[in-house]
Design a protein around this motif. Sequence first.
Motif, mmCIF file in Angstrom:
data_model
loop_
_atom_site.group_PDB
_atom_site.id
_atom_site.type_symbol
_atom_site.label_atom_id
_atom_site.label_comp_id
_atom_site.label_asym_id
_atom_site.label_seq_id
_atom_site.Cartn_x
_atom_site.Cartn_y
_atom_site.Cartn_z
ATOM 1 N N LYS A 186 0.823 -1.208 0.000
ATOM 2 C CA LYS A 186 0.000 0.000 0.000
ATOM 3 C C LYS A 186 0.860 1.262 0.000
ATOM 4 O O LYS A 186 0.506 2.262 -0.635
ATOM 5 N N GLU A 187 1.984 1.219 0.716
ATOM 6 C CA GLU A 187 2.843 2.405 0.765
ATOM 7 C C GLU A 187 3.425 2.707 -0.608
ATOM 8 O O GLU A 187 3.487 3.865 -1.027
ATOM 9 N N THR A 188 3.850 1.660 -1.320
ATOM 10 C CA THR A 188 4.378 1.861 -2.669
ATOM 11 C C THR A 188 3.313 2.468 -3.574
ATOM 12 O O THR A 188 3.578 3.404 -4.337
ATOM 13 N N ARG B 231 2.831 6.138 -2.704
ATOM 14 C CA ARG B 231 3.957 6.984 -3.095
ATOM 15 C C ARG B 231 3.981 7.210 -4.604
ATOM 16 O O ARG B 231 4.273 8.311 -5.075
#
Length: 264
Positions: free
Chosen positions: A235-237, A240
């Motif tokens: 999810k962070e990728t 970003r």
Amino acid sequence: MNIHGSRHSFFILLLAAAHLFPRIVSDSRAAELPPVRVAAQLDSEPKFVAQGNIVAGNCVDIFRAIEKIDPDIKFTGEQRWLPLKRIEAMTAAGQLDAICGLIKNEERTSSYRILETPLFVVTYHFLVRADDSVNVKSLGEVRQLKSDGIILVNGGSGAVSFLKNAGNLKIDSSASSTGGNIEKLLAGRGRFFFYRQPGLNSEVRKSGHEGKVRVLPTTFDAQVFYMMLGPHIPKETEARIAQALGKLNERGELKHIAEKWASY
């Protein structure tokens, strides 16, 4: 507390910090984003363009621009050529992470996470034989040609859905490559080849058949292309990449990249 007690406490703190520091470094490294695995799509100019031994193109420029905005994001694999069907299958299976420049459709919406920021817009046209006087201006006119109005289109491309949804058109999507469909057009196995600009002119040049075919001036469709991520991607990728694309859009850099490759 006396001086000796203060020194003793200070050294205890230093010792504790020394033990904590490797863990902090280790945790920081663990938090780094994993590489985003991609591939260069065959027959997709100007998204991916062979320039000698190097793969360049619209999508490669977008990858580098995202990396410049967020240096923790690294795209890998864009120098390896694969057909679209394999790229889509590998991304859905978690063997690749992202696909640059696809049209939204029902199947892709259910298979991938589609980022909201548009990458670029393309228009679709018909390619016909140079000695064919046909000059249709609507899909209705193509329908009236019936069996004499077979439309060639690359199998697996988003254009197939558009033509099928238009209804009552004679469609041949058995060939998956642009070069193959241009050959079929010249062999009389179809009246029209449906493809996008930018890209069509370069594909004709690459086929070596300039002068044997011509592009009809009418625009039959316009489509927005998006970045699509595999359902497994962290999810962070995803957040970003989405944030970086938003910034590139706000700054006009996506438009600049699209204009750079518009005449290709």
